[in-house]
Design an enzyme around this catalytic site. Structure first.
Site, PDB file in Angstrom:
ATOM      1  N   LYS A  81      -8.961   2.764   3.821  1.00 35.86           N
ATOM      2  CA  LYS A  81      -7.498   2.879   3.839  1.00 35.86           C
ATOM      3  C   LYS A  81      -6.864   1.549   3.433  1.00 35.86           C
ATOM      4  CE  LYS A  81      -7.116   6.269   7.613  1.00 35.86           C
ATOM      5  NZ  LYS A  81      -6.431   7.318   6.851  1.00 35.86           N
TER       6      LYS A  81
ATOM      7  N   ARG B 222     -12.420  16.362  10.062  1.00 37.76           N
ATOM      8  CA  ARG B 222     -12.950  17.723   9.934  1.00 37.76           C
ATOM      9  C   ARG B 222     -14.479  17.731  10.034  1.00 37.76           C
ATOM     10  NH1 ARG B 222      -9.910  18.131   4.268  1.00 37.76           N
ATOM     11  NH2 ARG B 222      -8.605  16.674   5.424  1.00 37.76           N
TER      12      ARG B 222
HETATM   13  N1  BES Z   1      -6.665  10.209  10.635  1.00 35.03           N
HETATM   14  C1  BES Z   1      -6.236  10.505   9.326  1.00 35.03           C
HETATM   15  C2  BES Z   1      -4.919  11.297   9.296  1.00 35.03           C
HETATM   16  C3  BES Z   1      -3.720  10.532   9.767  1.00 35.03           C
HETATM   17  C4  BES Z   1      -2.999   9.754   8.899  1.00 35.03           C
HETATM   18  C5  BES Z   1      -3.290  10.648  11.074  1.00 35.03           C
HETATM   19  C6  BES Z   1      -1.887   9.075   9.335  1.00 35.03           C
HETATM   20  C7  BES Z   1      -2.169   9.971  11.510  1.00 35.03           C
HETATM   21  C8  BES Z   1      -1.460   9.187  10.643  1.00 35.03           C
HETATM   22  C9  BES Z   1      -7.294  11.343   8.621  1.00 35.03           C
HETATM   23  O1  BES Z   1      -8.612  11.069   8.973  1.00 35.03           O
HETATM   24  C10 BES Z   1      -7.173  11.055   7.164  1.00 35.03           C
HETATM   25  O2  BES Z   1      -7.436   9.953   6.769  1.00 35.03           O
HETATM   26  N2  BES Z   1      -6.786  12.063   6.404  1.00 35.03           N
HETATM   27  C11 BES Z   1      -6.603  11.904   5.013  1.00 35.03           C
HETATM   28  C12 BES Z   1      -7.168  13.125   4.346  1.00 35.03           C
HETATM   29  C13 BES Z   1      -7.291  12.989   2.847  1.00 35.03           C
HETATM   30  C14 BES Z   1      -8.349  11.986   2.509  1.00 35.03           C
HETATM   31  C15 BES Z   1      -7.619  14.332   2.288  1.00 35.03           C
HETATM   32  C16 BES Z   1      -5.107  11.782   4.739  1.00 35.03           C
HETATM   33  O3  BES Z   1      -4.319  12.419   5.432  1.00 35.03           O
HETATM   34  O4  BES Z   1      -4.753  10.989   3.875  1.00 35.03           O
HETATM   35 MN    MN Z   2      -9.439   9.471   7.831  1.00 32.47          MN
END
Ligand code: BES
Ligand code: MN
Ligand code: ZN
Length: 487
Positions: A264, A338
């Site tokens: 990230k 997931r």
């Molecule tokens: N934990 C994150 C989702 C999230 C983002 C929760 C911001 C709370 C605040 C999750 O694991 C994630 O990174 N999801 C990605 C999915 C994508 C790679 C398809 C996302 O939401 O960007």
């Molecule tokens: Mn994630």
């Protein structure tokens, strides 16, 4: 915040006295100076309004607070009463006052209504200062205790149920607030063991080796980039009929989500300490349900891992085999929730044969884009289950909004090399995540997935929480169990 019930006002006149006041109905017995002060300050008793002033009484100066509860016959009366209690603790938490005496004589509040006031007061009065060593005296929380005088009959029993709920919410907030160097899979389990000892909850903990033996390749693939070993924690409570199939709650417990190799951006990454908010809600809810001795068979499962990018981390393109036997192409290591949940879902279905499964997860940023911080998203393969969850959310303030599932979305996660891939295209990102999970639900199991990414953490204070961890999900689960499993 401690709450105690007193038969009569304490012998030494209390320093701070509070009354709950309905809209446009200042108590007739109110000291005329206070009554004029309240009017002059435009205090009308609207929900959440607070007035406080001072009077001389028997040679002492007493502080008197009035908290507005809104209109007596309002549809959202319970929420308004919570607001009244919350407004009191918000006002006096760091005021220097150490105790608040809530005087109910003549208020007409029922035991249930009083419990709503106290719940609001306790929830809004919670904060976590464990790491703040330099607070000045004015910054420190001073208010420790609420003494209730003149409570209607039965109030203590009603409150003891709501107090269990407050315990659960506070525990969830604590887990969510703790940073990721303090709460990681092993210490998450330890906190639960400590907090739940003697409550009749059975704790089962699977370590890495046991999970490998079970074939949980999806969950373990996420964990393999971290120095912290994963855990699967199951909390069982058998308060229902012998042998009745349980309801299962499954929480995403990613104690830190760096994104892994699909790392990230730096800005805001610290937020990912609360990527275990689903698991924390499940743990807090089990604490609350056991605390009030819920008449239901329940199992709470927390899938606990840390998602990190070290030399052993899984790569984009890796194929993992889940416990269900289905294979997954890991396109993006940041879509890890997931991968954790799918093995936890398979495990709980095989091990506990639940009639209903509800999962809670901070699963997608797309959920926040869609619903902001007002509703969690709920997806379900069963209309009645979705309706019950939405209703439980409305009744408690842990609101949910239903979104669709459909095979057209499901196709978007087909993979050319494996049974599925862990991400779809950009559109409908929350839905494809839900479709992924649905592939792990057995036929005949009622299932709902709650994407609570926008609800776990608040950047500004709400009615019953300060900024920070909200405790979202605990009340939702508690109410759902109360209305559908215990009815
Ligand atoms: N934990 C994150 C989702 C999230 C983002 C929760 C911001 C709370 C605040 C999750 O694991 C994630 O990174 N999801 C990605 C999915 C994508 C790679 C398809 C996302 O939401 O960007
Ligand atoms: Mn994630
Ligand atoms: Zn995540």
């Amino acid at each position: 915040m401690k709450v105690q019930f007193l038969a009569a006002p304490p012998a030494s006149a209390p320093r701070l006295v509070a009354h709950i006041v309905d809209q446009d109905s200042l108590p007739k017995s109110l000291d005329p100076v206070l009554a004029e002060g309240a009017r002059a300050s435009r205090f009308a008793g609207k929900a959440g309004q607070v007035f406080d002033g001072f009077i001389a009484h028997d040679g002492r100066i007493i502080r008197v607070a009035l908290a507005g509860a809104g209109e007596k016959d309002a549809k959202d009366r319970t929420a308004a009463l919570e607001r009244a209690g919350a407004a009191l603790t918000a006002r006096f938490l760091t005021s220097g006052e150490t105790a608040l005496t809530l005087v109910l004589d003549g208020s007409g509040l029922s035991a249930e209504e009083l419990a709503a006031v106290l719940l609001g007061a306790r929830l809004r009065g919670w904060r976590y200062d464990a790491y703040r060593t330099k607070l000045s005296d004015e910054q420190k929380a001073s208010l420790q205790r609420i003494d209730v005088v003149g409570a209607p009959k039965g109030s203590e029993a009603v409150w003891s149920r709501e107090a269990a709920l407050a315990d659960g919410i506070e525990f969830t907030r604590e887990l969510v607030t703790e940073p990721a160097n303090i709460i990681y899979p092993e210490t998450f389990v330890e906190r639960c063991e400590k907090r739940m000892v003697g409550m009749g909850i059975e704790l089962t903990v699977l370590d890495e080796e046991q999970m490998r033996d079970l074939g949980m390749g999806a969950l373990l693939g996420v964990a393999q980039g971290s120095a912290k070993p994963p855990r699967l924690l199951a909390l069982t409570w058998n308060g229902g009929e012998d042998g009745a199939r349980p309801v299962a709650f499954v929480g995403k417990g990613v104690t830190f989500d760096s994104g892994g190799i699909s790392i990230k951006p730096a800005a805001g990454m610290e937020d990912m300490k609360w990527d275990m908010g689903g698991a924390a809600a499940v743990a807090g809810a089990m604490l609350a349900l056991a605390g009030r001795k819920a008449k239901a068979n329940l199992v709470g499962v927390c899938g606990l891992v840390e998602n990190m990018p070290d030399a052993n981390a899984q790569r984009p393109g890796d194929v993992v085999t889940s416990m269900s036997g289905q294979t997954i192409e890991v396109i993006n290591t940041d879509a890890e929730g997931r991968l954790v949940l799918c093995d936890a879902l398979t495990w709980v279905q095989r091990e506990h044969n639940p009639a209903t499964v509800v999962d809670l997860a901070t699963l997608t940023g797309a959920m926040i884009v869609a619903l902001g911080h007002e509703h969690g998203g709920v997806f379900a393969n069963d209309d009645a289950l979705a309706e019950k969850l939405v209703a439980a959310g409305l009744a408690t303030g842990d609101k949910l909004w239903r979104l669709p599932l459909a095979s057209a979305y499901d196709k978007l996660i087909d993979s050319p090399i494996a049974d599925m891939k862990n991400v779809g295209p950009r559109p409908a990102g929350s839905i494809t995540a839900a479709q992924f999970l649905q592939r792990f639900i057995d036929k005949g199991t009622a299932w709902a997935h709650c994407d609570i990414a926008g609800m776990v953490w608040a950047d500004k204070p709400g009615t019953t929480w300060d900024k920070g961890a909200t405790g979202y999900g605990v009340r939702l689960i508690d109410r759902f169990v109360r209305d559908t499993c215990e009815a």
